[in-house]
Design a protein around this motif. Structure first.
Motif, PDB file in Angstrom:
ATOM      1  N   TYR A  64       0.707  -1.294   0.002  1.00 28.35           N
ATOM      2  CA  TYR A  64       0.133  -0.127   0.047  1.00 28.35           C
ATOM      3  C   TYR A  64       0.695   1.260  -0.113  1.00 28.35           C
ATOM      4  N   ASN A  65       1.898   1.418   0.938  1.00 33.30           N
ATOM      5  CA  ASN A  65       2.859   2.337   1.060  1.00 33.30           C
ATOM      6  C   ASN A  65       3.466   2.678  -0.356  1.00 33.30           C
ATOM      7  N   ILE A  66       4.277   1.683  -0.945  1.00 26.89           N
ATOM      8  CA  ILE A  66       4.786   1.519  -2.180  1.00 26.89           C
ATOM      9  C   ILE A  66       4.093   2.067  -3.299  1.00 26.89           C
ATOM     10  N   LEU A  67       2.796   1.702  -3.343  1.00 29.43           N
ATOM     11  CA  LEU A  67       1.628   2.010  -4.405  1.00 29.43           C
ATOM     12  C   LEU A  67       1.623   3.642  -4.346  1.00 29.43           C
ATOM     13  N   HIS A  68       1.387   4.117  -3.245  1.00 29.60           N
ATOM     14  CA  HIS A  68       1.404   5.659  -2.942  1.00 29.60           C
ATOM     15  C   HIS A  68       2.528   6.304  -3.318  1.00 29.60           C
ATOM     16  N   GLN A  69       3.732   5.787  -2.967  1.00 27.50           N
ATOM     17  CA  GLN A  69       5.067   6.373  -3.355  1.00 27.50           C
ATOM     18  C   GLN A  69       5.117   6.537  -4.888  1.00 27.50           C
ATOM     19  N   PHE A  70       4.993   5.501  -5.553  1.00 28.96           N
ATOM     20  CA  PHE A  70       4.842   5.198  -6.928  1.00 28.96           C
ATOM     21  C   PHE A  70       4.118   6.435  -7.574  1.00 28.96           C
ATOM     22  N   THR A  71       2.544   6.523  -6.937  1.00 27.46           N
ATOM     23  CA  THR A  71       1.667   7.584  -7.559  1.00 27.46           C
ATOM     24  C   THR A  71       2.346   8.879  -7.244  1.00 27.46           C
ATOM     25  N   ALA A  72       2.771   9.231  -6.141  1.00 29.83           N
ATOM     26  CA  ALA A  72       3.479  10.505  -5.966  1.00 29.83           C
ATOM     27  C   ALA A  72       4.685  10.807  -6.894  1.00 29.83           C
ATOM     28  N   ALA A  73       5.328   9.692  -7.183  1.00 27.94           N
ATOM     29  CA  ALA A  73       6.556   9.972  -8.167  1.00 27.94           C
ATOM     30  C   ALA A  73       6.004  10.041  -9.670  1.00 27.94           C
ATOM     31  N   GLY A  74       4.746   9.635  -9.776  1.00 33.73           N
ATOM     32  CA  GLY A  74       4.459   9.740 -11.486  1.00 33.73           C
ATOM     33  C   GLY A  74       4.797   8.247 -11.996  1.00 33.73           C
ATOM     34  N   LEU A  75       4.911   7.240 -11.291  1.00 36.96           N
ATOM     35  CA  LEU A  75       5.011   6.011 -11.899  1.00 36.96           C
ATOM     36  C   LEU A  75       3.510   5.239 -12.081  1.00 36.96           C
ATOM     37  N   LEU A  76       2.483   5.713 -11.371  1.00 32.03           N
ATOM     38  CA  LEU A  76       1.165   5.250 -11.154  1.00 32.03           C
ATOM     39  C   LEU A  76       0.461   6.326 -11.191  1.00 32.03           C
ATOM     40  N   ARG A  77      -0.921   6.280 -11.526  1.00 28.00           N
ATOM     41  CA  ARG A  77      -1.927   7.262 -11.344  1.00 28.00           C
ATOM     42  C   ARG A  77      -2.957   6.558 -10.620  1.00 28.00           C
ATOM     43  N   GLU A  78      -3.450   7.336  -9.361  1.00 26.49           N
ATOM     44  CA  GLU A  78      -4.705   6.979  -8.525  1.00 26.49           C
ATOM     45  C   GLU A  78      -5.978   7.141  -9.336  1.00 26.49           C
ATOM     46  N   VAL A  79      -6.740   6.392  -9.193  1.00 32.86           N
ATOM     47  CA  VAL A  79      -8.288   6.723 -10.061  1.00 32.86           C
ATOM     48  C   VAL A  79      -9.156   6.444  -8.723  1.00 32.86           C
ATOM     49  N   VAL A  80      -9.887   7.426  -8.097  1.00 30.36           N
ATOM     50  CA  VAL A  80     -10.643   6.902  -7.160  1.00 30.36           C
ATOM     51  C   VAL A  80     -12.118   7.336  -7.880  1.00 30.36           C
ATOM     52  N   VAL A  81     -12.722   6.217  -7.761  1.00 32.57           N
ATOM     53  CA  VAL A  81     -14.009   6.312  -8.060  1.00 32.57           C
ATOM     54  C   VAL A  81     -15.255   6.719  -7.364  1.00 32.57           C
ATOM     55  N   GLU A  82     -15.125   6.308  -6.077  1.00 29.18           N
ATOM     56  CA  GLU A  82     -15.860   6.613  -4.956  1.00 29.18           C
ATOM     57  C   GLU A  82     -15.186   6.487  -3.782  1.00 29.18           C
ATOM     58  N   SER A  83     -15.793   6.769  -2.671  1.00 31.66           N
ATOM     59  CA  SER A  83     -15.086   6.682  -1.189  1.00 31.66           C
ATOM     60  C   SER A  83     -14.738   5.311  -0.951  1.00 31.66           C
TER      61      SER A  83
END
Length: 146
Positions: A64-83
């Motif tokens: 979970y933490n690494i996915l958020h680090q990758f998102t912050a670095a631009g390696l991934l994009r987070e897509v939130v479709v609902e809470s």
């Protein structure tokens, strides 16, 4: 001669360094795993399960933490479709999403979001530019019996 895996690790390590991330064993393993499947949408749970199947032993919180680090670095994009419902998208280029509300399937649509006519009507100052656009179009089957 170095193995293909070692060369791949070196390339991924360098990519992570370029993004400002220390290339730890866990980050390199997850980055390779995510890069191996083409463009896709994964929950943290999906990534955790895929990592386990690949023999990568990580705690869920680490994934979970690494996915958020990758998102912050631009390696991934987070897509939130609902809470409470988030995907990590390996396609970081410009595109829109279509969400099938019944199946939960999220699909990429290759279109430059900045080309949407609606954006021409935003009251932006001359010193402001659009950095990104996130659009999720929700679809469902028609109920023609009404």
């Amino acid at each position: 001669m170095a193995s293909t895996s070692a060369r791949d690790d070196d390339g991924m390590k360098e990519r992570l360094r370029q993004l400002g991330l220390r290339p730890t064993r866990q980050r390199v393993a997850l980055a390779k795993l995510l890069a191996s499947g083409g463009h896709r949408h994964l929950s943290a749970e999906d990534v955790y399960a895929e990592a386990r199947r690949a023999g990568i032993q990580l705690a869920y919180t680490t994934v979970y933490n690494i996915l958020h680090q990758f998102t912050a670095a631009g390696l991934l994009r987070e897509v939130v479709v609902e809470s409470g419902r988030t995907w990590f998208d390996t396609n970081t280029g410009p595109h829109l999403h279509v969400l099938d509300e019944e199946s939960g399937h999220l699909q990429d649509v290759a279109i430059d979001p900045k080309a949407l006519p609606l954006l021409n009507h935003l009251p932006l100052g001359d010193d402001v530019e659009i950095a990104d656009v996130e659009v999720v179009v929700r679809v469902r089957r028609r109920n023609d019996s009404a």
